[in-house]
Scaffold this motif. Structure first.
Motif, PDB file in Angstrom:
ATOM      1  N   HIS A 152     -19.181  11.274 -21.458  1.00  0.00           N
ATOM      2  CA  HIS A 152     -18.372  10.340 -20.675  1.00  0.00           C
ATOM      3  C   HIS A 152     -18.803   8.904 -20.975  1.00  0.00           C
ATOM      4  O   HIS A 152     -19.127   8.136 -20.060  1.00  0.00           O
ATOM      5  N   SER A 153     -18.760   8.554 -22.231  1.00  0.00           N
ATOM      6  CA  SER A 153     -19.148   7.199 -22.618  1.00  0.00           C
ATOM      7  C   SER A 153     -18.135   6.158 -22.154  1.00  0.00           C
ATOM      8  O   SER A 153     -18.403   4.961 -22.235  1.00  0.00           O
ATOM      9  N   ASP A 154     -16.984   6.616 -21.654  1.00  0.00           N
ATOM     10  CA  ASP A 154     -16.050   5.689 -21.024  1.00  0.00           C
ATOM     11  C   ASP A 154     -16.562   5.233 -19.668  1.00  0.00           C
ATOM     12  O   ASP A 154     -16.153   4.180 -19.165  1.00  0.00           O
ATOM     13  N   LEU A 155     -17.480   6.003 -19.076  1.00  0.00           N
ATOM     14  CA  LEU A 155     -18.067   5.657 -17.781  1.00  0.00           C
ATOM     15  C   LEU A 155     -19.432   5.007 -17.909  1.00  0.00           C
ATOM     16  O   LEU A 155     -19.773   4.107 -17.148  1.00  0.00           O
ATOM     17  N   PHE A 156     -20.246   5.481 -18.859  1.00  0.00           N
ATOM     18  CA  PHE A 156     -21.629   5.014 -18.989  1.00  0.00           C
ATOM     19  C   PHE A 156     -21.835   4.344 -20.345  1.00  0.00           C
ATOM     20  O   PHE A 156     -21.567   4.935 -21.379  1.00  0.00           O
ATOM     21  N   GLY A 157     -22.343   3.122 -20.289  1.00  0.00           N
ATOM     22  CA  GLY A 157     -22.608   2.409 -21.534  1.00  0.00           C
ATOM     23  C   GLY A 157     -24.017   2.598 -22.037  1.00  0.00           C
ATOM     24  O   GLY A 157     -24.314   2.302 -23.197  1.00  0.00           O
ATOM     25  N   ALA A 158     -24.904   3.071 -21.162  1.00  0.00           N
ATOM     26  CA  ALA A 158     -26.301   3.263 -21.539  1.00  0.00           C
ATOM     27  C   ALA A 158     -26.839   4.514 -20.858  1.00  0.00           C
ATOM     28  O   ALA A 158     -26.405   4.876 -19.756  1.00  0.00           O
ATOM     29  N   ALA A 159     -27.789   5.169 -21.525  1.00  0.00           N
ATOM     30  CA  ALA A 159     -28.340   6.417 -20.993  1.00  0.00           C
ATOM     31  C   ALA A 159     -29.815   6.519 -21.325  1.00  0.00           C
ATOM     32  O   ALA A 159     -30.282   5.981 -22.333  1.00  0.00           O
ATOM     33  N   GLY A 160     -30.540   7.229 -20.462  1.00  0.00           N
ATOM     34  CA  GLY A 160     -31.955   7.435 -20.694  1.00  0.00           C
ATOM     35  C   GLY A 160     -32.386   8.832 -20.295  1.00  0.00           C
ATOM     36  O   GLY A 160     -31.658   9.564 -19.623  1.00  0.00           O
ATOM     37  N   SER A 161     -33.570   9.178 -20.719  1.00  0.00           N
ATOM     38  CA  SER A 161     -34.180  10.451 -20.350  1.00  0.00           C
ATOM     39  C   SER A 161     -35.687  10.263 -20.345  1.00  0.00           C
ATOM     40  O   SER A 161     -36.245   9.730 -21.303  1.00  0.00           O
ATOM     41  N   THR A 162     -36.343  10.684 -19.262  1.00  0.00           N
ATOM     42  CA  THR A 162     -37.793  10.675 -19.217  1.00  0.00           C
ATOM     43  C   THR A 162     -38.274  12.102 -18.989  1.00  0.00           C
ATOM     44  O   THR A 162     -37.890  12.750 -18.019  1.00  0.00           O
ATOM     45  N   SER A 163     -39.032  12.618 -19.946  1.00  0.00           N
ATOM     46  CA  SER A 163     -39.496  14.015 -19.921  1.00  0.00           C
ATOM     47  C   SER A 163     -38.331  14.992 -19.808  1.00  0.00           C
ATOM     48  O   SER A 163     -38.409  16.002 -19.106  1.00  0.00           O
ATOM     49  N   GLY A 164     -37.258  14.692 -20.495  1.00  0.00           N
ATOM     50  CA  GLY A 164     -36.032  15.468 -20.335  1.00  0.00           C
ATOM     51  C   GLY A 164     -36.062  16.845 -20.972  1.00  0.00           C
ATOM     52  O   GLY A 164     -36.597  17.026 -22.065  1.00  0.00           O
ATOM     53  N   GLY A 165     -35.426  17.804 -20.286  1.00  0.00           N
ATOM     54  CA  GLY A 165     -35.246  19.133 -20.859  1.00  0.00           C
ATOM     55  C   GLY A 165     -34.017  19.156 -21.745  1.00  0.00           C
ATOM     56  O   GLY A 165     -33.039  19.850 -21.462  1.00  0.00           O
ATOM     57  N   VAL A 166     -34.072  18.394 -22.837  1.00  0.00           N
ATOM     58  CA  VAL A 166     -32.899  18.128 -23.660  1.00  0.00           C
ATOM     59  C   VAL A 166     -32.464  19.329 -24.501  1.00  0.00           C
ATOM     60  O   VAL A 166     -31.378  19.332 -25.073  1.00  0.00           O
ATOM     61  N   ASP A 167     -33.319  20.334 -24.569  1.00  0.00           N
ATOM     62  CA  ASP A 167     -32.957  21.623 -25.164  1.00  0.00           C
ATOM     63  C   ASP A 167     -33.728  22.686 -24.387  1.00  0.00           C
ATOM     64  O   ASP A 167     -34.940  22.835 -24.554  1.00  0.00           O
ATOM     65  N   PHE A 168     -33.017  23.422 -23.540  1.00  0.00           N
ATOM     66  CA  PHE A 168     -33.688  24.384 -22.664  1.00  0.00           C
ATOM     67  C   PHE A 168     -33.726  25.795 -23.241  1.00  0.00           C
ATOM     68  O   PHE A 168     -34.217  26.718 -22.606  1.00  0.00           O
ATOM     69  N   ARG A 169     -33.254  25.979 -24.461  1.00  0.00           N
ATOM     70  CA  ARG A 169     -33.234  27.318 -25.049  1.00  0.00           C
ATOM     71  C   ARG A 169     -34.629  27.939 -25.225  1.00  0.00           C
ATOM     72  O   ARG A 169     -34.759  29.177 -25.147  1.00  0.00           O
ATOM     73  N   PRO A 170     -35.673  27.143 -25.454  1.00  0.00           N
ATOM     74  CA  PRO A 170     -37.000  27.774 -25.548  1.00  0.00           C
ATOM     75  C   PRO A 170     -37.515  28.341 -24.219  1.00  0.00           C
ATOM     76  O   PRO A 170     -38.569  28.979 -24.202  1.00  0.00           O
ATOM     77  N   PHE A 171     -36.753  28.128 -23.137  1.00  0.00           N
ATOM     78  CA  PHE A 171     -37.200  28.548 -21.811  1.00  0.00           C
ATOM     79  C   PHE A 171     -36.121  29.401 -21.137  1.00  0.00           C
ATOM     80  O   PHE A 171     -35.607  29.056 -20.066  1.00  0.00           O
ATOM     81  N   PRO A 172     -35.742  30.515 -21.734  1.00  0.00           N
ATOM     82  CA  PRO A 172     -34.569  31.275 -21.248  1.00  0.00           C
ATOM     83  C   PRO A 172     -34.747  31.921 -19.880  1.00  0.00           C
ATOM     84  O   PRO A 172     -33.751  32.291 -19.253  1.00  0.00           O
ATOM     85  N   LYS A 173     -35.967  32.039 -19.393  1.00  0.00           N
ATOM     86  CA  LYS A 173     -36.210  32.688 -18.103  1.00  0.00           C
ATOM     87  C   LYS A 173     -36.485  31.683 -16.982  1.00  0.00           C
ATOM     88  O   LYS A 173     -36.683  32.078 -15.841  1.00  0.00           O
TER      89      LYS A 173
END
Length: 270
Positions: A152-173
């Motif tokens: 939704h870049s039409d709504l947000f011009g900037a984004a951040g992540s601190t300690s983000g779970g940006v790929d949760f596949r290694p933690f399937p449980k």
């Protein structure tokens, strides 16, 4: 939009050197329930001629709408000093901020983008343009912020992540993700499609101003490094920071100040 919402304002605090903190209750048709939001704004919002940029702050797994205000008390002072409004929605215990394809009550992407943002725009003195609107979060919220901003870049011009779970596949449980996406073994493509690592493939360079950070002792460090490498391969500009620290509120409370300054620079440029 007003018919969709019931807002209850609870005045929490106001100081000469700090902003004000409101707690709202919004009736969401997408979540099929009432949900709370904390809004932190400059004390000078009584001046009807002033409008401000806004930063949405998303909490992590097990947190709620009050997490950022409780763990990062400097936000009220920061709001007053930098003239920024902060919005802290409730993302549920483990929503990961997307719309679940298997549970119709988990529709946090729709709630934030179609209900919350329009409500804040209509009821608070914010600059209602993407170039004055940013979103970031911690852990699950770091995933959510990047995921929502890319989509939704039409709504947000900037984004951040601190300690983000940006790929949760290694933690399937872990962290109730299977409640929203189904078992990993049977739905691997669905899981991948809902990661930030996948979503950046649809991102154009300079479409978003982005800042990503993670502590070197964090269990999400490997997936953040993988995201950084993928962004480099895609030639997408971004700020990336590794700092001492782990998956703790001590790290997040300190590091959010740097992200806010990054967003302030972005707002001022516009």
């Amino acid at each position: 939009m007003k018919k969709l919402f019931i807002a209850i304002f609870i005045f929490l605090s106001a100081y000469a050197t700090a902003g004000t903190v409101d707690t709202l209750e919004i009736q969401s048709k997408y979540l099929k329930k009432a949900t709370k939001v904390v809004v932190i704004q400059p004390s000078s919002t009584g001046n009807k001629t002033s409008i401000y940029p806004v930063i949405y702050l998303l909490h992590g797994y097990g947190g709620n709408y009050a997490t950022w205000a409780k763990t990062t008390p400097q936000l009220a002072k920061t709001a007053d000093e930098l003239k920024i409004i902060f919005v802290c929605p409730d993302g549920g215990k483990g929503s990961w901020y997307f719309d679940s394809p298997i549970d119709s009550s988990i529709r946090y992407e729709s709630y934030i983008t179609k209900e919350l943002v329009p409500y804040i725009d209509a009821n608070y003195p914010v600059k209602a343009e993407a170039k004055y609107r940013a979103i970031t979060g911690l852990s699950m919220g770091g995933h959510g912020a990047m995921y929502l901003a890319i989509r939704h870049s039409d709504l947000f011009g900037a984004a951040g992540s601190t300690s983000g779970g940006v790929d949760f596949r290694p933690f399937p449980k872990n962290w109730d993700i299977k409640n929203a996406l189904g078992d990993f073994e049977l739905n691997q493509e669905r899981w991948y499609d809902n990661t930030v690592l996948r979503q950046v493939e649809f991102l154009k360079n300079n479409q978003l101003a982005m800042i990503i950070d993670c502590g070197v002792d964090d269990f999400f460090m490997p997936v953040n490094r993988a995201l950084h490498e993928k962004l480099l391969q895609l030639k997408i500009n971004h700020d990336y920071i590794e700092r001492p620290g782990a998956h703790t509120y001590t790290y997040w409370s300190n590091n959010i100040d740097y992200q806010i300054l990054f967003f302030k620079k972005f707002f001022d440029k516009n």
